[in-house]
Design a protein around this motif. Structure first.
Motif, PDB file in Angstrom:
ATOM      1  N   ALA A 157      29.227  40.931  26.227  1.00 52.45           N
ATOM      2  CA  ALA A 157      28.238  40.071  25.580  1.00 52.45           C
ATOM      3  C   ALA A 157      26.968  39.968  26.425  1.00 52.45           C
ATOM      4  CB  ALA A 157      28.824  38.686  25.341  1.00 52.45           C
ATOM      5  N   LEU A 158      27.121  40.036  27.736  1.00 50.38           N
ATOM      6  CA  LEU A 158      25.963  39.978  28.628  1.00 50.38           C
ATOM      7  C   LEU A 158      25.084  41.218  28.502  1.00 50.38           C
ATOM      8  CD1 LEU A 158      24.467  38.534  30.945  1.00 50.38           C
ATOM      9  CD2 LEU A 158      26.051  39.661  32.547  1.00 50.38           C
ATOM     10  N   LEU A 159      25.682  42.318  28.067  1.00 49.26           N
ATOM     11  CA  LEU A 159      24.904  43.562  27.956  1.00 49.26           C
ATOM     12  C   LEU A 159      23.755  43.443  26.956  1.00 49.26           C
ATOM     13  CD1 LEU A 159      27.525  46.464  28.030  1.00 49.26           C
ATOM     14  CD2 LEU A 159      25.642  46.073  29.638  1.00 49.26           C
ATOM     15  N   VAL A 174      17.809  44.166  26.613  1.00 52.72           N
ATOM     16  CA  VAL A 174      16.482  43.735  26.168  1.00 52.72           C
ATOM     17  C   VAL A 174      15.589  43.434  27.369  1.00 52.72           C
ATOM     18  CG1 VAL A 174      15.229  41.958  24.898  1.00 52.72           C
ATOM     19  CG2 VAL A 174      17.381  42.855  23.989  1.00 52.72           C
ATOM     20  N   LEU A 175      16.129  42.745  28.365  1.00 52.04           N
ATOM     21  CA  LEU A 175      15.363  42.440  29.573  1.00 52.04           C
ATOM     22  C   LEU A 175      14.913  43.708  30.287  1.00 52.04           C
ATOM     23  CD1 LEU A 175      14.354  40.549  31.833  1.00 52.04           C
ATOM     24  CD2 LEU A 175      16.679  40.593  32.775  1.00 52.04           C
ATOM     25  N   ALA A 210      21.641  53.925  32.636  1.00 50.67           N
ATOM     26  CA  ALA A 210      22.574  54.663  33.496  1.00 50.67           C
ATOM     27  C   ALA A 210      23.205  53.738  34.536  1.00 50.67           C
ATOM     28  CB  ALA A 210      21.842  55.818  34.181  1.00 50.67           C
ATOM     29  N   ALA A 211      22.411  52.811  35.076  1.00 48.34           N
ATOM     30  CA  ALA A 211      22.963  51.872  36.049  1.00 48.34           C
ATOM     31  C   ALA A 211      23.979  50.935  35.401  1.00 48.34           C
ATOM     32  CB  ALA A 211      21.821  51.062  36.668  1.00 48.34           C
ATOM     33  N   ASP A 212      23.686  50.490  34.171  1.00 48.27           N
ATOM     34  CA  ASP A 212      24.654  49.634  33.476  1.00 48.27           C
ATOM     35  C   ASP A 212      25.965  50.374  33.228  1.00 48.27           C
ATOM     36  OD1 ASP A 212      22.658  47.760  33.470  1.00 48.27           O
ATOM     37  OD2 ASP A 212      22.074  48.099  31.388  1.00 48.27           O
ATOM     38  N   ALA A 213      25.862  51.611  32.812  1.00 43.84           N
ATOM     39  CA  ALA A 213      27.076  52.397  32.571  1.00 43.84           C
ATOM     40  C   ALA A 213      27.855  52.620  33.861  1.00 43.84           C
ATOM     41  CB  ALA A 213      26.702  53.734  31.927  1.00 43.84           C
ATOM     42  N   ALA A 214      27.118  52.895  34.953  1.00 42.92           N
ATOM     43  CA  ALA A 214      27.794  53.096  36.237  1.00 42.92           C
ATOM     44  C   ALA A 214      28.448  51.804  36.724  1.00 42.92           C
ATOM     45  CB  ALA A 214      26.790  53.607  37.267  1.00 42.92           C
ATOM     46  N   LEU A 235      24.670  42.032  35.842  1.00 39.44           N
ATOM     47  CA  LEU A 235      25.964  42.567  35.414  1.00 39.44           C
ATOM     48  C   LEU A 235      26.928  42.660  36.587  1.00 39.44           C
ATOM     49  CD1 LEU A 235      27.186  43.567  32.744  1.00 39.44           C
ATOM     50  CD2 LEU A 235      26.551  45.893  33.417  1.00 39.44           C
ATOM     51  N   ALA A 236      26.380  42.837  37.803  1.00 37.61           N
ATOM     52  CA  ALA A 236      27.241  42.938  38.981  1.00 37.61           C
ATOM     53  C   ALA A 236      27.625  41.577  39.549  1.00 37.61           C
ATOM     54  CB  ALA A 236      26.540  43.762  40.066  1.00 37.61           C
TER      55      ALA A 236
END
Length: 365
Positions: free
Chosen positions: A159-161, A166-167, A197-201, A258-259
């Protein structure tokens, strides 16, 4: 013997015509010609002053005298800090559809050899500040996006994604526009792709912060390779490289939400959502900064009571707000436009606060 009376010698005219006064141009008086009456014989042509009477003198205005005003060297302004006075530019033939004779954000071209100045340079030269704060409307959007981040973090990682993506998109676009590079679609797409790419990683590595650093290193190298393939001037390539790297870094670093721990994201995002509107209040700058930090600390305490951070949320909220105010200041610099305010002015406070949320959240957990 010649019985003809003595007559003044007349100049030889092979065509049998007498000299006539040349016709004057329409609307222009011909003042240099006085006729040849009264100057007879060879004397009229031997006298330099009389000979000048037959020389045409142009008294009118030409295109160059109308549109090119000579600037004396002693009065020529400094090219770096020249202030252009309003004047009517010369009419130019219409170009292709959509073409503009002067670029947006620059003053009109000068005829004295002066370089064109940007709005920020003009503001400095006139003694005005090049810093224009975004105002309450962008601050309200920042607060809304911060509350969405806080609520989504409480729901779950995926949900945070949604607000995070957007940010990151608005951060990449706003940075290029803040630097005067628009549309710059390739650079914006590259920065946003780095954020994705960073979110996926992060998701693949169990939200390890090493994924952010690894993605950032790869994207800096990729931006360098792309700029080396560019055919632009060296200065433009360097400027484009720095803008691309900075936009990518900010968008990727925003993935720190996300981290970070969910409670830290909730407290930090709520603190930023309170601090930025407080900074936009019509108060003197030092007073608004103090009010903003105090409001963020209070919001951190309130949000910490809902989470496991408790009163330590005041420190996290104040730290996140301090970083957010730095991003707010950056978005206010260099005489920005309203579009910059509604992109960089909205996203940079939250993006700049992401590292503080992660670090302080780990330290206070």
């Amino acid at each position: 013997m010649n019985d003809q009376p003595n007559r003044p010698h007349q100049p030889y005219d092979p065509y049998g015509q007498q000299p006539q006064a040349p016709q004057a141009w329409p609307g222009q008086g011909y003042q240099g010609y006085q006729g040849h009456q009264g100057h007879q014989g060879h004397q009229g042509y031997e006298d330099p002053q009389a000979a000048q009477q037959y020389t045409q003198q142009w008294q009118g205005q030409t295109w160059e005298t109308q549109n090119h005003q000579a600037v004396p060297p002693a009065q020529a302004p400094d090219p770096e800090t020249a202030i252009l006075t309003p004047q009517s530019p010369p009419q130019r033939p219409a170009g292709p559809a959509g073409a503009d004779a002067s670029a947006a954000g620059y003053g009109p071209a000068t005829v004295g050899g002066n370089t064109r100045v940007t709005d920020a340079q003009r503001a400095r030269a006139e003694g005005r500040s090049p810093v224009i704060e975004p105002g309450m409307q962008p601050a309200a959007l920042t607060a809304l996006l911060g509350l969405l981040l806080a609520g989504a973090a409480a729901v779950g990682t995926y949900a945070l994604l949604v607000p995070l993506v957007v940010l990151q998109a608005v951060t990449a676009a706003g940075w290029f526009r803040l630097n005067g590079m628009w549309p710059a679609r390739q650079g914006i797409a590259l920065g946003f792709a780095g954020a994705l790419a960073a979110d996926a990683a992060l998701l693949a590595s169990g939200r390890s912060p090493a994924a952010i650093l690894g993605t950032l290193g790869v994207w800096v190298l990729l931006a360098l390779v792309l700029q080396l393939r560019s055919h632009a001037d060296p200065d433009e390539r360097m400027y484009g490289l720095m803008a691309t790297v900075a936009a990518s870094a900010l968008a990727i670093v925003a993935g720190g939400y996300l981290a970070a721990a969910a409670d830290a994201v909730t407290v930090g995002a709520v603190a930023v959502a309170v601090a930025v509107p407080a900074r936009a209040l019509p108060l003197p700058t030092p007073a608004s900064v103090v009010v903003s930090l105090l409001a963020a600390a209070g919001a951190g305490i309130a949000a910490g009571q809902v989470t496991d951070l408790g009163t330590s949320g005041a420190l996290l909220g104040a730290g996140a707000a301090a970083c957010a105010l730095i991003g707010h200041r950056v978005a206010s610099y260099d005489y920005p436009s309203r579009f910059v305010h509604f992109t960089a002015g909205v996203a940079l406070p939250l993006a700049a606060a992401a590292p503080a949320v992660y670090v302080l959240g780990r330290a206070l957990a």
